[in-house]
Design an enzyme around this catalytic site. Structure first.
Site, PDB file in Angstrom:
ATOM      1  N   TRP A 212       7.171  48.718  59.325  1.00 44.38           N
ATOM      2  CA  TRP A 212       7.188  48.982  57.894  1.00 44.38           C
ATOM      3  C   TRP A 212       6.925  47.753  57.019  1.00 44.38           C
ATOM      4  CZ3 TRP A 212      10.778  45.454  56.732  1.00 44.38           C
ATOM      5  CH2 TRP A 212      11.760  45.180  57.696  1.00 44.38           C
ATOM      6  N   ASN A 213       6.870  46.550  57.593  1.00 37.78           N
ATOM      7  CA  ASN A 213       6.783  45.369  56.717  1.00 37.78           C
ATOM      8  C   ASN A 213       5.393  45.201  56.097  1.00 37.78           C
ATOM      9  OD1 ASN A 213       5.874  44.683  59.294  1.00 37.78           O
ATOM     10  ND2 ASN A 213       6.491  42.553  59.103  1.00 37.78           N
TER      11      ASN A 213
ATOM     12  N   LYS B  86       1.630  55.776  65.966  1.00 40.09           N
ATOM     13  CA  LYS B  86       2.940  56.149  65.418  1.00 40.09           C
ATOM     14  C   LYS B  86       3.215  55.200  64.269  1.00 40.09           C
ATOM     15  CE  LYS B  86       7.159  54.961  65.893  1.00 40.09           C
ATOM     16  NZ  LYS B  86       7.691  54.943  64.511  1.00 40.09           N
TER      17      LYS B  86
ATOM     18  N   PRO C  89       5.091  53.839  60.593  1.00 43.02           N
ATOM     19  CA  PRO C  89       6.473  53.556  60.226  1.00 43.02           C
ATOM     20  C   PRO C  89       7.063  54.682  59.369  1.00 43.02           C
ATOM     21  CG  PRO C  89       4.941  52.244  58.912  1.00 43.02           C
ATOM     22  CD  PRO C  89       4.100  53.089  59.796  1.00 43.02           C
ATOM     23  N   GLU C  90       8.202  55.204  59.789  1.00 45.17           N
ATOM     24  CA  GLU C  90       8.806  56.347  59.079  1.00 45.17           C
ATOM     25  C   GLU C  90       9.241  55.975  57.671  1.00 45.17           C
ATOM     26  OE1 GLU C  90       9.440  55.593  62.271  1.00 45.17           O
ATOM     27  OE2 GLU C  90       8.362  57.306  63.105  1.00 45.17           O
TER      28      GLU C  90
ATOM     29  N   GLY D  77       6.892  44.863  66.447  1.00 47.53           N
ATOM     30  CA  GLY D  77       8.275  45.103  66.043  1.00 47.53           C
ATOM     31  C   GLY D  77       9.178  44.049  66.645  1.00 47.53           C
ATOM     32  N   SER D  78      10.439  44.395  66.847  1.00 44.82           N
ATOM     33  CA  SER D  78      11.390  43.391  67.304  1.00 44.82           C
ATOM     34  C   SER D  78      11.231  43.098  68.800  1.00 44.82           C
ATOM     35  CB  SER D  78      12.817  43.857  67.024  1.00 44.82           C
ATOM     36  OG  SER D  78      13.075  45.047  67.722  1.00 44.82           O
TER      37      SER D  78
ATOM     38  N   GLU E  86       3.343  42.366  69.838  1.00 38.96           N
ATOM     39  CA  GLU E  86       3.422  41.399  68.737  1.00 38.96           C
ATOM     40  C   GLU E  86       4.854  41.497  68.219  1.00 38.96           C
ATOM     41  OE1 GLU E  86       3.813  39.537  65.838  1.00 38.96           O
ATOM     42  OE2 GLU E  86       2.686  40.981  64.644  1.00 38.96           O
TER      43      GLU E  86
ATOM     44  N   CYS F 154       6.735  38.435  60.319  1.00 40.16           N
ATOM     45  CA  CYS F 154       7.037  37.864  61.650  1.00 40.16           C
ATOM     46  C   CYS F 154       6.667  36.384  61.710  1.00 40.16           C
ATOM     47  CB  CYS F 154       6.361  38.658  62.751  1.00 40.16           C
ATOM     48  SG  CYS F 154       4.606  38.860  62.509  1.00 40.16           S
TER      49      CYS F 154
HETATM   50  P1  NAD Z   1      13.996  48.068  64.920  1.00 39.96           P
HETATM   51  O1  NAD Z   1      13.934  47.010  65.935  1.00 39.96           O
HETATM   52  O2  NAD Z   1      14.768  49.301  65.258  1.00 39.96           O
HETATM   53  O3  NAD Z   1      12.542  48.555  64.505  1.00 39.96           O
HETATM   54  C1  NAD Z   1      11.440  47.726  64.378  1.00 39.96           C
HETATM   55  C2  NAD Z   1      10.203  48.613  64.497  1.00 39.96           C
HETATM   56  O4  NAD Z   1      10.151  49.162  65.801  1.00 39.96           O
HETATM   57  C3  NAD Z   1      10.231  49.828  63.557  1.00 39.96           C
HETATM   58  O5  NAD Z   1       8.928  50.056  63.113  1.00 39.96           O
HETATM   59  C4  NAD Z   1      10.710  50.981  64.429  1.00 39.96           C
HETATM   60  O6  NAD Z   1      10.196  52.220  64.025  1.00 39.96           O
HETATM   61  C5  NAD Z   1      10.165  50.591  65.775  1.00 39.96           C
HETATM   62  N1  NAD Z   1      10.975  51.051  66.888  1.00 39.96           N
HETATM   63  C6  NAD Z   1      12.310  50.905  67.054  1.00 39.96           C
HETATM   64  N2  NAD Z   1      12.700  51.436  68.223  1.00 39.96           N
HETATM   65  C7  NAD Z   1      11.582  51.937  68.798  1.00 39.96           C
HETATM   66  C8  NAD Z   1      11.319  52.596  70.022  1.00 39.96           C
HETATM   67  N3  NAD Z   1      12.271  52.836  70.925  1.00 39.96           N
HETATM   68  N4  NAD Z   1      10.051  52.974  70.282  1.00 39.96           N
HETATM   69  C9  NAD Z   1       9.054  52.722  69.415  1.00 39.96           C
HETATM   70  N5  NAD Z   1       9.237  52.091  68.258  1.00 39.96           N
HETATM   71  C10 NAD Z   1      10.478  51.695  67.954  1.00 39.96           C
HETATM   72  O7  NAD Z   1      14.649  47.521  63.644  1.00 39.96           O
HETATM   73  P2  NAD Z   1      14.332  47.447  62.105  1.00 39.96           P
HETATM   74  O8  NAD Z   1      15.637  47.476  61.423  1.00 39.96           O
HETATM   75  O9  NAD Z   1      13.302  48.425  61.641  1.00 39.96           O
HETATM   76  O10 NAD Z   1      13.747  46.003  62.021  1.00 39.96           O
HETATM   77  C11 NAD Z   1      14.620  44.978  62.463  1.00 39.96           C
HETATM   78  C12 NAD Z   1      13.920  43.923  63.185  1.00 39.96           C
HETATM   79  O11 NAD Z   1      12.664  44.299  63.708  1.00 39.96           O
HETATM   80  C13 NAD Z   1      13.610  42.782  62.249  1.00 39.96           C
HETATM   81  O12 NAD Z   1      14.722  41.963  62.148  1.00 39.96           O
HETATM   82  C14 NAD Z   1      12.469  42.101  62.916  1.00 39.96           C
HETATM   83  O13 NAD Z   1      12.983  41.182  63.851  1.00 39.96           O
HETATM   84  C15 NAD Z   1      11.784  43.200  63.667  1.00 39.96           C
HETATM   85  N6  NAD Z   1      10.514  43.596  63.043  1.00 39.96           N
HETATM   86  C16 NAD Z   1       9.438  42.842  63.329  1.00 39.96           C
HETATM   87  C17 NAD Z   1       8.240  43.144  62.751  1.00 39.96           C
HETATM   88  C18 NAD Z   1       7.036  42.315  63.049  1.00 39.96           C
HETATM   89  O14 NAD Z   1       6.140  42.251  62.242  1.00 39.96           O
HETATM   90  N7  NAD Z   1       6.959  41.682  64.220  1.00 39.96           N
HETATM   91  C19 NAD Z   1       8.140  44.207  61.857  1.00 39.96           C
HETATM   92  C20 NAD Z   1       9.292  44.967  61.569  1.00 39.96           C
HETATM   93  C21 NAD Z   1      10.475  44.650  62.177  1.00 39.96           C
END
Ligand code: NAD
Length: 475
Positions: free
Chosen positions: A149-150, A173, A175-176, A226-227, A248, A282
């Site tokens: 979502w960022n 998929k 971002p919700e 994502g994370s 990434e 990130c």
């Molecule tokens: P999160 O880790 O739950 O989610 C991060 C992303 O991953 C979201 O888009 C979410 O929909 C997706 N996600 C989560 N669980 C998943 C799964 N099992 N299968 C597929 N997709 C999944 O947490 P959050 O609260 O949305 O974000 C927190 C942390 O995520 C941040 O602190 C940051 O470290 C990281 N993040 C990184 C980026 C990036 O650009 N690298 C972007 C968004 C979030």
């Protein structure tokens, strides 16, 4: 125009899901629209559509693929104002940043459209005159792409453009929390004439969707942003099914300022980078490491820049930082600041939630933060800047490389010798020296160590979506 509701896009049709959920404006916490979530039958339909789409798209010439992509880029430029306004409403970032992201996405599509035409193979000299040896590059197959979502468009466009350029089909998929931007991206490809099934968009319960798509035999490649924690789970699942992966993930970028640097410039550029997208980036500079003689001046100038950041609703003129994208980030900032203070840190400016409603958090500068504080070890993903001093080159390199992350790094120095050394010694996928310059379509974008593997930019990004086939042909 009002903020749109978002449906699923499967096999060239927008359709309802199993149920729908609210989309919330982070600047005021009001519901602004609804989002359709996919059930298993929708996901199966999307994969089947992507398999049929792949059969069509892989046989579409690179020239034709390129033309469709360029039309999509032009449409995105034409629609940029509406798309950007909706992005600000769902994500919170200032309108100017949303515009840059939207127009930048059009550039990304154009760049990969050109790259599509350059997926050259090679002829390998044979040991036998009667044999011709070819190495051809083929698209890997239907891709499952997961984007956060960022940067609701930028994260998606990098994956989608490289995949489509290579000849792959995609189940994206999105971002919700920020779905309309992703849907607008998919719409420009649809309107540009992308055949049905080549690009499908779904939303759902993330773990259910990834569990289904990664395990599905028709999906051949996974790309996730994502994370690190979630990335490791998905990479493990992909490993069980022998799927190629691009990851990434998170970062904790060191921003190293040597005493010989232009301190004013470093403070100005690093503050702008830190508070861009409210720090939810990130590659955001995170550990500010400043050589002792320059520490006081840098801290003062950086804090001045932080105090000058106008925080507010991203749709308002002059706002430089919007709200955080969701309440989880606000709570995370509160926890990290409390932990740092308990460990002995001093809050120079900010440090708390602001505004009467919405997910606003003040641009925050911390000093005297011990290395053991959580903010020095966990990705804050928000507007926190811990500044510490260092007294030798070796000490700062050790600190820069201390964490398991290795995504971005920054350094400021007027010494060409130090610049060359730091470029070589920091363990990161990207380093930007004396300027902030990462993330162009034409340059590699990705990390090492726990920050993931594979690239989301440059010709390297195409590699993730191609396989090499060796053809040995007797005459
Ligand atoms: P999160 O880790 O739950 O989610 C991060 C992303 O991953 C979201 O888009 C979410 O929909 C997706 N996600 C989560 N669980 C998943 C799964 N099992 N299968 C597929 N997709 C999944 O947490 P959050 O609260 O949305 O974000 C927190 C942390 O995520 C941040 O602190 C940051 O470290 C990281 N993040 C990184 C980026 C990036 O650009 N690298 C972007 C968004 C979030």
């Amino acid at each position: 125009m009002g903020y749109p509701n978002t449906q699923l896009y499967i096999n060239g049709e927008w359709q309802d899901g199993e149920r729908d959920i609210a989309v919330v404006d982070p600047a005021n916490e009001a519901e602004i629209g609804r989002l359709a979530l996919a059930g298993r039958s929708h996901l199966e339909e999307a994969v089947q559509a992507a398999a049929r789409g792949f059969a069509t798209w892989r046989r579409t010439s690179a020239f034709e693929r390129s033309k469709v992509m360029r039309r999509a880029a032009d449409l995105l430029r034409e629609r940029a104002e509406t798309v950007a306004a909706n992005m600000t409403r769902e994500q919170g970032k200032p309108l100017a940043e949303a515009r840059i992201e939207t127009l930048g996405a059009a550039d990304t599509i154009d760049w990969f459209a050109e790259e599509a035409r350059r997926t050259y193979g090679r002829v390998v000299p044979s040991r036998n005159e009667q044999v011709r040896q070819l190495v051809v590059r083929e698209p890997i197959g239907p891709v499952a792409a997961f984007t956060p979502w960022n940067f609701p468009i930028n994260q998606a466009v990098r994956k989608v453009s490289a995949a489509l350029a290579a000849g792959c089909s995609v189940v994206l998929k999105g971002p919700e929390e920020t779905p309309a931007s992703c849907a607008a991206l998919v719409q420009v490809f649809a309107d540009a004439g992308l055949p049905a099934g080549v690009l499908n968009l779904v939303f759902g319960v993330p773990a259910d969707v990834s569990g289904f798509l990664i395990a599905h035999p028709l999906i051949r490649k996974i790309s996730f942003t994502g994370s690190t924690q979630v990335g490791k789970q998905l990479a493990a699942l992909a490993g069980q099914h022998m799927k190629r992966v691009t990851m990434e993930l998170g970062g904790h970028a060191p921003a190293i300022v040597f005493a010989d640097a232009d301190i004013g410039l470093a403070a100005k550029l690093l503050a702008a980078a830190k508070f861009r997208n409210a720090g939810q980036v990130c590659v955001s500079p995170t550990r500010f490491l400043v050589e002792a003689p320059a520490l006081a001046e840098f801290t003062e100038r950086f804090a001045e820049a932080a105090r000058a950041v106008k925080v507010g609703n991203g749709l308002q003129d002059g706002v430089k930082m919007g709200p955080l994208a969701n309440v989880r980030r606000v709570e995370a900032m509160e926890r990290l600041v409390a932990d740092a203070k308990e460990a002995g840190a001093r809050v120079v400016t900010g440090g708390e939630r602001i505004g009467g409603g919405g997910y606003f958090f003040a641009p925050t500068v911390l000093t005297d933060v011990p290395q053991s504080a959580r903010v020095m070890n966990e990705e804050p993903f928000g507007p926190l800047a811990p500044i510490s001093g260092f007294s030798s080159y070796d000490e700062v390199v050790a600190e820069a490389n201390r964490l398991p992350y290795g995504l971005a790094a920054y350094a400021y120095t007027t010494s060409t010798r130090t610049a060359a050394a730091i470029g070589a010694d920091v363990e990161s996928g990207m380093i930007s020296i004396n300027q902030q310059g990462l993330g162009m379509p034409e340059t590699p974008f990705g990390g090492i160590k726990d920050s993931g593997y594979g690239s989301e930019g440059g010709s390297e990004a195409m590699e993730g979506y191609l396989v090499s086939k060796f053809i040995s042909e007797g005459r």
